[in-house]
Design an enzyme around this catalytic site. Structure first.
Site, PDB file in Angstrom:
ATOM      1  CB  SER A   1      -7.936  12.437  -2.959  1.00 38.61           C
ATOM      2  OG  SER A   1      -7.134  11.882  -1.673  1.00 38.61           O
TER       3      SER A   1
ATOM      4  CG  ASP B   1     -12.369   8.600  -2.140  1.00 37.42           C
ATOM      5  OD1 ASP B   1     -11.314   8.412  -2.963  1.00 37.42           O
ATOM      6  OD2 ASP B   1     -12.261   8.735  -1.120  1.00 37.42           O
TER       7      ASP B   1
ATOM      8  CG  ASP C   1      -8.696  10.333   1.478  1.00 39.15           C
ATOM      9  OD1 ASP C   1      -9.839  10.259   1.710  1.00 39.15           O
ATOM     10  OD2 ASP C   1      -7.878  10.844   0.614  1.00 39.15           O
TER      11      ASP C   1
ATOM     12  CG  MET D   1     -11.678   6.436   5.033  1.00 34.28           C
ATOM     13  SD  MET D   1     -10.369   6.266   3.991  1.00 34.28           S
ATOM     14  CE  MET D   1     -10.026   8.084   3.962  1.00 34.28           C
TER      15      MET D   1
END
Ligand code: DX5
Ligand code: ZN
Length: 219
Positions: free
Chosen positions: A7, A175, A34, A67
């Site tokens: 990530s 995750d 992300d 997100m």
């Protein structure tokens, strides 16, 4: 199946391209990206222009984890910027079925993510349609948090449900808080794709850090 997706939340944002190339050389399978909007999660990252800017620096698949609230507003932009697969949160979608099919209609594999406190029942009726289920093993928003052990129960139940509906080939991703210790636990519970931020980028030797997350026979 056992894949490692570093990530880039834990990368050096001032040298993102170099850090991506570094984990590419180090044996990463996917690049996990992300995207945070400061609403769905209490943190902000970046948008499609940054994804597009780093796209030429690796041939690895871009695994985009949204997100954000109302992800349908940005799915096409992320696809155009170079996303190879897109995952949305069940909690962020009023019309989850519509959003999953929007991703698939763009020709990309679609994933659905669940926060630690969200039960598997929330995705029961969309499970046959998704290519990947992301079980969050921390509350999303930040790198470097501690793994939540109850995720292991959820992973085992998910594996069983996928088996029961004849979708055993659906990828199961984890995750948050994945390191050389928790990697073995989540894999034993049924995870195929391990996202790791801190465990990879806090180490100088990224190849060794990635290898440490793999099953013993594959190092
Ligand atoms: C958390 C993000 C993760 C994060 C994981 O909100 O979705 O991808 O970067 O970081 P680590 O591996 O450091 O827990
Ligand atoms: Zn993520």
């Amino acid at each position: 199946m056992s894949l490692i997706a570093p990530s880039i939340l834990s990368a050096d944002f001032a040298r993102l391209a170099e850090d991506i190339a570094d984990v590419d050389r180090g044996g990463a399978d996917w690049i996990h990206i992300d995207i945070m909007d400061g609403h769905f999660v209490p943190n902000l990252t970046f948008g499609p222009p940054v994804v597009q800017a780093v796209r030429p620096h690796t041939r690895l698949p871009f695994d985009v984890h949204l997100m954000i609230e109302q992800p349908e507003r940005l799915i096409e932009a992320f696809a155009k910027a170079g996303a190879d697969r897109i995952t949305v949160h069940a909690e962020a979608c009023v019309h989850l079925h519509r959003v999953i099919h929007m991703i698939k209609d763009l020709g990309l594999p679609a994933g659905v993510a669940l926060n630690p406190a969200t039960p598997l029942q929330a995705i029961e009726y969309i499970l046959p349609d998704v290519d990947l289920v992301l079980i969050m093993t921390v509350n999303p928003g930040f790198g470097g948090q501690a793994f939540i052990p109850s995720s292991l129960v959820k992973l085992r139940q998910l594996r069983q449900q996928l088996q029961e509906i004849g979708k055993a080939d659906t990828l199961v991703q984890v995750d948050g808080g994945i390191n050389s210790e928790t990697a073995g636990l989540v894999r034993a519970a049924g995870a195929d794709v391990l996202v790791a931020g801190n465990a990879v980028f806090s180490e100088q030797d990224r190849a060794a850090a990635i290898a440490a997350l793999r099953p013993e026979g594959m190092r």
